[in-house]
Motif scaffolding. Structure first.
Motif, mmCIF file in Angstrom:
data_model
loop_
_atom_site.group_PDB
_atom_site.id
_atom_site.type_symbol
_atom_site.label_atom_id
_atom_site.label_comp_id
_atom_site.label_asym_id
_atom_site.label_seq_id
_atom_site.Cartn_x
_atom_site.Cartn_y
_atom_site.Cartn_z
ATOM 1 N N ASN A 331 0.842 -1.192 0.000
ATOM 2 C CA ASN A 331 0.000 0.000 0.000
ATOM 3 C C ASN A 331 0.879 1.244 0.000
ATOM 4 O O ASN A 331 0.680 2.169 -0.787
ATOM 5 N N LYS A 332 1.893 1.232 0.884
ATOM 6 C CA LYS A 332 2.772 2.408 0.995
ATOM 7 C C LYS A 332 3.589 2.608 -0.275
ATOM 8 O O LYS A 332 3.864 3.720 -0.690
ATOM 9 N N LYS A 333 3.987 1.475 -0.881
ATOM 10 C CA LYS A 333 4.800 1.582 -2.100
ATOM 11 C C LYS A 333 3.933 1.648 -3.350
ATOM 12 O O LYS A 333 4.436 1.523 -4.465
ATOM 13 N N LYS A 334 2.627 1.829 -3.122
ATOM 14 C CA LYS A 334 1.663 1.947 -4.221
ATOM 15 C C LYS A 334 1.717 0.782 -5.204
ATOM 16 O O LYS A 334 1.615 0.925 -6.423
ATOM 17 N N LYS A 335 1.918 -0.417 -4.636
ATOM 18 C CA LYS A 335 1.935 -1.632 -5.460
ATOM 19 C C LYS A 335 0.514 -2.140 -5.716
ATOM 20 O O LYS A 335 0.271 -2.849 -6.681
ATOM 21 N N PHE A 336 -0.432 -1.784 -4.819
ATOM 22 C CA PHE A 336 -1.818 -2.172 -5.051
ATOM 23 C C PHE A 336 -2.372 -1.341 -6.202
ATOM 24 O O PHE A 336 -2.018 -0.169 -6.358
ATOM 25 N N GLN A 337 -3.293 -1.933 -6.941
ATOM 26 C CA GLN A 337 -3.971 -1.154 -7.980
ATOM 27 C C GLN A 337 -4.901 -0.137 -7.328
ATOM 28 O O GLN A 337 -5.028 0.996 -7.773
ATOM 29 N N TYR A 338 -5.565 -0.574 -6.248
ATOM 30 C CA TYR A 338 -6.432 0.330 -5.483
ATOM 31 C C TYR A 338 -5.771 0.607 -4.136
ATOM 32 O O TYR A 338 -5.626 -0.310 -3.322
ATOM 33 N N ILE A 339 -5.353 1.844 -3.915
ATOM 34 C CA ILE A 339 -4.671 2.204 -2.668
ATOM 35 C C ILE A 339 -5.718 2.411 -1.572
ATOM 36 O O ILE A 339 -6.750 3.038 -1.779
ATOM 37 N N ILE A 340 -5.438 1.843 -0.393
ATOM 38 C CA ILE A 340 -6.352 1.988 0.732
ATOM 39 C C ILE A 340 -5.965 3.245 1.514
ATOM 40 O O ILE A 340 -4.879 3.330 2.088
ATOM 41 N N ASN A 341 -6.847 4.236 1.513
ATOM 42 C CA ASN A 341 -6.577 5.445 2.271
ATOM 43 C C ASN A 341 -7.417 5.528 3.528
ATOM 44 O O ASN A 341 -6.917 5.828 4.603
ATOM 45 N N GLU A 342 -8.700 5.262 3.380
ATOM 46 C CA GLU A 342 -9.591 5.524 4.497
ATOM 47 C C GLU A 342 -10.456 4.359 4.880
ATOM 48 O O GLU A 342 -10.755 3.492 4.063
ATOM 49 N N TRP A 343 -10.890 4.412 6.122
ATOM 50 C CA TRP A 343 -11.919 3.500 6.615
ATOM 51 C C TRP A 343 -13.161 3.690 5.731
ATOM 52 O O TRP A 343 -13.512 4.830 5.429
ATOM 53 N N GLY A 344 -13.762 2.617 5.324
ATOM 54 C CA GLY A 344 -14.944 2.748 4.472
ATOM 55 C C GLY A 344 -14.690 2.237 3.065
ATOM 56 O O GLY A 344 -15.625 1.989 2.315
ATOM 57 N N ALA A 345 -13.406 2.087 2.720
ATOM 58 C CA ALA A 345 -13.069 1.609 1.377
ATOM 59 C C ALA A 345 -13.518 0.164 1.201
ATOM 60 O O ALA A 345 -13.446 -0.628 2.135
ATOM 61 N N ASP A 346 -13.999 -0.153 -0.014
ATOM 62 C CA ASP A 346 -14.369 -1.531 -0.317
ATOM 63 C C ASP A 346 -13.074 -2.303 -0.587
ATOM 64 O O ASP A 346 -12.153 -1.769 -1.200
ATOM 65 N N LEU A 347 -13.009 -3.531 -0.117
ATOM 66 C CA LEU A 347 -11.787 -4.310 -0.324
ATOM 67 C C LEU A 347 -11.832 -5.018 -1.669
ATOM 68 O O LEU A 347 -12.842 -5.593 -2.047
ATOM 69 N N GLN A 348 -10.737 -4.951 -2.387
ATOM 70 C CA GLN A 348 -10.610 -5.641 -3.667
ATOM 71 C C GLN A 348 -9.923 -6.976 -3.420
ATOM 72 O O GLN A 348 -9.307 -7.192 -2.373
ATOM 73 N N SER A 349 -9.991 -7.809 -4.431
ATOM 74 C CA SER A 349 -9.383 -9.131 -4.328
ATOM 75 C C SER A 349 -7.886 -9.056 -3.957
ATOM 76 O O SER A 349 -7.390 -9.873 -3.192
ATOM 77 N N GLU A 350 -7.167 -8.047 -4.464
ATOM 78 C CA GLU A 350 -5.738 -7.923 -4.134
ATOM 79 C C GLU A 350 -5.525 -7.705 -2.635
ATOM 80 O O GLU A 350 -4.565 -8.204 -2.046
#
Ligand code: ATP
Ligand code: MN
Length: 476
Positions: A331-350
């Protein structure tokens, strides 16, 4: 009497006369037929006395041909088999032209085999997968039947479009372009077959809930349809879903049920599909070798199955999971396609797979999700912002189960429906369960093909259902 290959391979009754029918897998040295009849992954060796056999008959013993063999069972000196048949009578029941038969005794790509889905079942891999699938589905019924559940067949054609679980396929008797219209120029469904708009079901849950409110413990196991235009290795347009629903179960009991159920059916298969799983284990190990080191799994298929059966699933709240994800390396290295910033985000398969495969290294049950990303029928927690939802996450698959404790309070449910614009009139029968003898209850949906994928180690969901239905593909 005709015997199965499976029976004969287990027999130590040498010198007996036997009869067997099956299909030729290979024919070597004009002498050795590997005969398979589907009863087991193993073929039986049939030794032909070629010196006393007509040459034209020998020429017809080709891969894929159906044959009837009579002979004497004998101890085999060959490697990897205990018995063989010394053939006395051989009859070709159905020829297979070697120049045309697509399934040659060599490695074919899964893509090629998908185009030949009617014949791919004649390969070792698909034979093994489909026998495991069959055994798993028996284990599903066995588990529920032995634990006091009633099997409910919920409708495949549904009149409620409010389920909200996914995009639906319309069911209509109108001819394309000839649908009658109302004065406003909209399609007049009152003239359609059912007198209303209908769709293929995306879940039997709402109907199952009404049955749980009388039979106590119920389950569905049937075809489910989603018109999701997503070409992933985990989605089909037509799949089979298992949905238990239990009166008086809260979310904890629901999590216990899902874990116990999954462990039970996998144990059953481990015990009853040894040969097929041993083959699939080898297959996966070979496949893993072709991957770069970093992507290889450190466990074999059998080790993974054993691991799931023997270890507790890790239960983690959504809030905890978000903290872990927010601070993790990818997440910190922006390796996820969808970056998790906040509570409330939907989780992706990654994200799900990171939690399971990298962080906890075991199956995970996430619970108490934000209400905003979950369905209307899930029970609101005291905090007013999370609901009693649970997802079971598996290595290699991501979400395998989605479930919840249901909102049993009529007023809270009605408020939620109004907020989401769901018409009460559409679901009057569903709301009746909350008006008459409402009670705490819970359930979940498990995608059967994802379970088969995990159990067989197959990477693509299209390879664990006989004839997959996906966007742009409904051959067969
Ligand atoms: P996903 O986020 O993976 O698409 P979902 O949240 O849409 O899943 P649910 O509506 O909770 O899934 O359905 C319950 C279960 O049905 C899922 O956990 C999964 O195992 C299975 N499932 C859902 N959609 C599909 C599909 N298109 N093909 C195969 N299985 C599916
Ligand atoms: Mn989905």
């Amino acid at each position: 009497m005709r015997r199965s290959v499976k029976e004969l391979l287990q027999s130590k009754n040498y010198q007996q006369e036997v009869a067997v029918k099956g299909w030729v897998r290979t024919f070597r040295s004009n002498r050795f037929i590997a005969l398979n009849d589907g009863s087991t992954i193993n073929s039986i060796q049939c030794v032909v006395d070629f010196e006393n056999t007509d040459e034209t008959l020998l020429k017809r013993i080709n891969t894929g041909a159906a044959v009837s063999v009579k002979g004497v069972l004998a101890e085999s000196l060959g490697r990897g088999q205990s018995v063989e048949i010394k053939v006395t009578d051989l009859e070709i029941l159905g020829d297979s032209n070697p120049d045309e038969y697509p399934i040659q005794p060599k490695k074919h790509s899964f893509e090629f085999l998908r185009e030949n889905a009617h014949l791919r079942i004649r390969t070792n891999t698909f034979g093994a997968v489909m026998r495991v699938r069959s055994t798993l589905s028996f284990a599903v019924h066995k588990y529920f039947q032995e634990n006091g559940f009633n099997y409910v067949n919920t409708p495949i054609i549904t009149g409620s479009d409010a389920e909200g679980a996914g995009e639906m396929f319309h069911v209509t008797n109108f001819e394309a372009n000839k649908a009658p219209q109302t004065e406003n120029g909209e399609v007049d469904y009152t003239q359609d077959f059912f007198g209303k708009e209908t769709n293929l079901t995306v879940s039997g849950q709402l109907e199952a809930e009404t049955y749980a409110m009388a039979l106590g413990k119920v389950y569905t196991f049937g075809p489910t349809f989603r018109a999701e235009n997503s070409n992933t290795t985990r989605h089909l347009a037509e799949f089979w879903m298992i949905e238990p629903e239990v009166a008086f179960n809260d979310l904890d009991a629901n999590m216990d049920l899902s874990e116990d159920f999954i462990k039970s059916v996998i144990s059953y298969v481990l015990e009853h599909c040894k040969d097929d799983l041993a083959f699939l284990d080898q297959r996966l190990t070979q496949e893993e070798k072709s991957k770069p080191q970093a992507q290889r799994s450190d466990m074999s298929l059998l080790e993974k199955l054993q691991f799931v059966v023997e270890n507790n699933f890790k239960r983690v709240s959504y809030t905890e999971a978000i903290d872990i994800l927010r601070n993790c390396k990818p997440n910190k290295k922006k390796k996820f396609q969808y970056i998790i910033n906040e509570w409330g985000a939907d989780l992706q398969s990654e994200h799900e797979r990171f939690l399971v495969e990298k962080h906890f290294k075991c199956p995970v049950i996430l619970f108490d999700y934000p209400a905003t990303i979950k369905a209307f029928y899930m029970r609101l927690n005291e905090d007013g912002k999370t609901v009693r939802a649970m997802d079971v996450l598996f290595p290699g698959i991501g979400e395998i189960v989605g479930g919840s404790q249901r909102e049993e309070r009529l007023d809270v449910l009605q408020e939620k429906m109004i907020a989401l614009g769901i018409d009460e009139k559409e679901l009057w029968w569903y709301l009746d369960t909350r008006k008459f003898g409402t009670a705490v209850h819970s359930g979940f949906g498990l995608g059967f093909e994802r379970l088969v994928q995990f159990t067989t180690g197959m990477g693509n969901i299209r390879d664990v259902i006989p004839f997959p239905r996906t966007p742009q593909n409904a051959e067969f």
